[in-house]
Design an enzyme around this catalytic site. Structure first.
Site, PDB file in Angstrom:
ATOM      1  CG  HIS A 187      -8.932  -9.563  -0.390  1.00 31.26           C
ATOM      2  ND1 HIS A 187      -8.070 -10.394  -1.068  1.00 31.26           N
ATOM      3  CD2 HIS A 187     -10.173 -10.090  -0.560  1.00 31.26           C
ATOM      4  CE1 HIS A 187      -8.752 -11.371  -1.634  1.00 31.26           C
ATOM      5  NE2 HIS A 187     -10.033 -11.217  -1.338  1.00 31.26           N
ATOM      6  CE  LYS A 205       2.952  -4.110  -7.416  1.00 38.34           C
ATOM      7  NZ  LYS A 205       2.569  -5.388  -6.850  1.00 38.34           N
ATOM      8  NE  ARG A 206      -5.544  -0.919  -5.362  1.00 41.95           N
ATOM      9  CZ  ARG A 206      -5.414  -0.692  -4.047  1.00 41.95           C
ATOM     10  NH1 ARG A 206      -5.584   0.534  -3.559  1.00 41.95           N
ATOM     11  NH2 ARG A 206      -5.116  -1.674  -3.214  1.00 41.95           N
ATOM     12  CE  LYS A 248      -1.642  -2.023  -4.481  1.00 42.28           C
ATOM     13  NZ  LYS A 248      -1.374  -3.451  -4.235  1.00 42.28           N
ATOM     14  CB  THR A 302      -2.318 -12.157  -7.852  1.00 39.93           C
ATOM     15  OG1 THR A 302      -2.966 -10.959  -8.296  1.00 39.93           O
ATOM     16  CG2 THR A 302      -3.128 -12.785  -6.736  1.00 39.93           C
ATOM     17  CE  LYS A 316      -2.341 -12.103 -11.985  1.00 37.98           C
ATOM     18  NZ  LYS A 316      -3.084 -10.854 -11.764  1.00 37.98           N
TER      19      LYS A 316
END
Length: 836
Positions: free
Chosen positions: A381, A570-571, A576, A678, A682
């Site tokens: 991952h 998100k985290r 990110k 993901t 969504k």
């Protein structure tokens, strides 16, 4: 359920002795019947009546009534699996971010509406009952949510499976925001019990640590290795049934809780050493206390290793117990067992299975290794080197001495084979043991060697796996790496999270949509229909109003539901790039201030996510977001054209509230660093347009929705690789951008931190001197992309056409599609036959 006692044939024999089929629950004919059932469970299961029951009591009573319905199907499923001798999938994951289960269960049993009506007859609002259920604190982000989607999808597809993980008492942490800073508090989701789970006290396995290994000679001359551990803890099983779509199949999520073998040292207690008497139990329970304890200290690193071995060992002992009871010889394991390692956390299972097969079941090394390679598969991952787990050799030798012996032999045999057949190979690059920076065990290499399939989770990620982190191993084993692009369960992220949109889609496309996500493609024909688009917009606006109400109630900030909701959830991690987003927000703020009469698109910037407790820079980014929000939200000159909110304690339930209300989906990770994502799926499924880099699954989303319906910007993974080689400097990007210089100057001068002007200088110093995530390189391109988003928003027909088309073209990203690919290409399993 406890499947340990009885085989399929034995069940048939025993059920006839008991007089036929097991007892059945009464049929629910209408809402009145169901209301009476819930009331009975409230009285006899919870011990309350309608006058004394709290909202949580109503939740527990309803959950217990539903659980009875699930248990019937659970028992039937396990009996079928045993009778048919089916191959099972065992999904090992350190996280299972299942969220709340009430509506999941109602939806999959088809009981949502009858329950709503039944509770209304009693005078109870189903919304308040839903809110009384705590989110299960069993995960952190995408890894755990993916595991939850897959375990539900396997149940929906009829694939016999167990999820194995840890029953964390206090989860990751409850995030509180005080004065803009993140504070970590323990989750208390189990404080009043969990009505969905079944404790299996009879399923207890000893998991041992430390000690030494003795070698004894056997009569045949072979040496036998006997591990003499120093300490043992007991793993206790807790089962949660996972019901699939239409309730036809129910799988099991089995989570392990740690207890001391001797929970109370009575002699010490009676001697007055009350704390010492409990020391062993406290030490044991710490293993399953929290998810991802900080690894900033040697003690934290050791606890993480203990966690991973604890759940891997307990799970493998349980798998072998079940196989032996039903099929006997462990040599048949590959025909009946497929074990999926969800990332490197469970990779120590490789050495543990070898230990169990050789030391406990007396198999020879070669036979045990062949079985191991046939049953294991491994999902990677991450491409970030620091995220590929390694453990110090001395720690493994001390905690798991027998396993370290096994790893040495695996590695030795592997290197000898490479030396013989591929002498040109750099042995250091493909060794399980890293020698360069202190001797460490590379868990990803161990998992790679043991697995018959290693998969990436997006096409780009899989290609980069072959070219970067597993380049040398891929050269040796070119057929091993495959791709299975991630997917999400539409039942959770559309049917449950967005019931208004679901109703519209079913009305337009037919009931078959609920069973076949491919039916969504028919929506593309309606993207040009003004009437349909208006109804689509109305559904979306209703969800935006709900989110605006939540923001007002949580943060006391008023936001306009007709503004563009720009969502980054998100985290919190530097790759990110929440930092890039808030820097562009500052640039927009500066532009709004400099052009008070200009025409701007009203925006609400919505952030949510947790930073790891010991991740200083990520926590500082949260503080920056909140400081910027404080300045912008209190600036009267903006007239509400820009708002910034950071919603605390991001979890599944909060995601279910935010995602259906999002207009713009921020997927702006540094290209080549996000494996898949993901959240992007969504959000797009619910009609949000994506702004993102060509990273992870964004590439495939673009291919499916069309380049006109997504906004792509920034460097590609290939360009970043070239930048690394060429010695690119962030100072070049800064010097070329007046806008970027203005943003950096504002942050560094304390515009947003007047109480501590130097608060963010270290963060900005990192950007100026070592911009590892290419924020400065992509800044101008990102700002330009956001301007193109403004242009599209000003054209409602164009925007909402693209929104409808995003929803229409997301069928490929269903977890059911991904699960089918795993089943056929990796696990080689078949759904059970339900015709009986």
């Amino acid at each position: 359920m406890d499947d340990s006692k009885i085989s399929g044939r034995a069940f048939q024999q025993n059920s006839s002795l008991l007089g036929g089929e097991p007892p059945r629950l009464p049929t629910i004919r209408n809402a009145e019947d169901w209301a009476q059932t819930i009331l009975a469970k409230l009285v006899y299961g919870v011990g309350k009546n309608v006058f004394t029951a709290t909202e949580r009591d109503w939740f527990v009573g309803l959950a217990l009534a539903l659980r009875d319905r699930v248990v019937e199907r659970w028992i039937e499923t396990n009996n079928r699996v045993y009778a048919q001798g089916s191959k099972r999938v065992y999904y090992l994951s350190l996280e299972f971010l299942i969220g709340r289960l009430l509506f999941d269960t109602l939806t999959n049993l088809g009981m949502s509406e009858v329950t709503r009506s039944a509770l209304a007859k009693i005078g109870v609002d189903i919304t308040t009952v839903r809110a009384a259920e705590p989110d299960a604190a069993l995960g952190n982000g995408g890894l755990g949510r993916l595991a939850a989607c897959f375990i539900e999808s396997m149940a929906s597809l009829g694939i016999p499976a167990y999820g194995y993980g840890i029953r964390y008492d206090n989860g990751l942490f409850h995030q509180a925001i005080h004065d803009g800073h993140q504070h970590e508090l323990p989750e208390d989701w189990l404080l009043f019990g969990n009505p969905w789970e079944f404790p299996r006290c009879e399923l207890a396995f000893d998991v041992c640590f430390g000690g030494h290994v003795e070698t004894v000679a056997e009569n045949c001359g072979d040496a036998k290795h006997i591990w003499k551990p120093r300490e043992c803890v007991r793993a206790i099983a807790y089962d949660t049934p996972v019901v699939g779509w239409r309730g036809q199949h129910v799988n099991t999520l089995r989570l392990w809780s740690a207890r001391a073998v001797d929970p109370l040292h009575l002699e010490s207690f009676n001697a007055g050493d009350y704390l010492g008497a409990l020391a062993q139990d406290v030490a044991a329970q710490s293993i399953t206390r929290i998810l991802y304890p900080s690894d900033a200290t040697p003690a934290g690193q050791e606890l993480r290793l203990r966690q991973e071995y604890f759940f891997a060992s307990a799970s493998l002992q349980d798998i072998l117990r079940r196989h032996q009871r039903q099929f006997g010889n462990p040599r048949g394991l590959p025909d009946k067992v497929a074990i999926q390692l969800n990332d490197t956390h469970p990779a120590i299972a490789v050495a543990e299975l070898m230990r169990l097969l050789i030391d406990v079941h007396d198999l020879m090394w070669g036979e045990a290794w062949e079985i191991t390679q046939k049953v294991f598969s491994y999902t990677n991952h991450t491409l970030l080197p620091e995220a590929l787990e390694t453990w110090p050799v001395p720690m493994l030798e001390r905690l798991l001495p027998r396993h370290m012996q096994i790893i040495y032999v695996i590695n030795g045999a592997h290197l000898e084979s490479v030396r013989t057949h591929r002498p040109e190979t750099d042995l250091a690059a493909v060794s399980v043991i890293e020698e360069a920076h202190g001797r460490r065990v590379r868990m990803s290499t161990l998992a790679f060697l043991a697995a018959h399939r290693v998969n990436g989770v997006s096409q780009l990620h899989t290609r980069l796996m072959r070219e970067t982190v597993f380049r040398d191993l891929n050269t040796l084993f070119p057929e091993k790496i495959t791709n299975v692009t991630n997917g999400i369960t539409f039942r959770r992220w559309l049917f449950e999270a967005n019931p208004e949109l679901t109703h519209l889609l079913v009305e337009a496309l037919g009931e078959h949509l609920c069973d076949n996500p491919d039916e969504l493609s028919g929506l593309a024909l309606m993207a040009e229909d003004n009437g349909f688009r208006d109804r689509f917009i109305a559904c979306r606006r209703k969800r935006k109003v709900s989110l605006a109400d939540y923001i007002r109630g949580t943060l006391n900030i008023e936001v306009d539901p007709d503004a563009l909701f720009d969502v980054h959830i998100k985290r919190i991690h530097e790759y990110k790039r929440q930092l890039l987003n808030i820097m562009e927000t500052i640039a927009l703020y500066q532009e709004l201030r400099s052009k008070p009469t200009g025409s701007f698109v009203p925006r609400v910037k919505i952030f949510a996510g947790k930073a790891a407790a010991n991740y200083h820079d990520a926590k500082l980014i949260i503080k920056l977001i909140n400081d910027v929000a404080n300045v912008i939200n209190n600036d009267p000159t903006l007239c509400g054209q820009l708002k910034v909110v950071f919603l605390p304690n991001y979890n599944v339930s909060l995601a279910e509230l935010i995602i259906p209300a999002a207009d713009l989906s921020e997927q702006i990770s540094t290209a080549g660093m996000e494996a898949s994502g993901t959240g992007n799926m969504k959000l797009a499924l619910n009609g949000a347009l994506t702004i993102g880099t060509l990273d992870g699954a964004n590439v495939e989303i673009r291919d499916h929705v069309g380049s006109d319906n997504i906004t792509i910007f920034g460097l590609t993974a290939e360009q970043i690789a070239e930048y690394k080689i060429s010695g690119w400097s962030p100072s070049d990007a800064i010097a070329a951008s007046q806008k970027l210089m203005g943003v950096l100057a504002a942050i560094e001068s304390g515009v947003f931190s007047p109480d501590e002007k130097e608060r963010f200088r270290g963060l900005m110093h990192g950007l100026r001197n070592d911009d590892r995530f290419y924020i400065t390189a992509d800044f101008d391109a990102y700002c330009h992309a956001q301007k193109s988003v403004d242009v599209k928003w000003r054209d409602p027909v164009s925007w909402w056409r693209s929104s409808v088309l995003n929803t229409a073209h997301m069928a490929y990203f269903s977890a059911d599609r991904a699960t089918r690919e795993y089943s056929s290409d990796v696990w080689r399993t078949q759904p059970i036959d339900v015709s009986e």
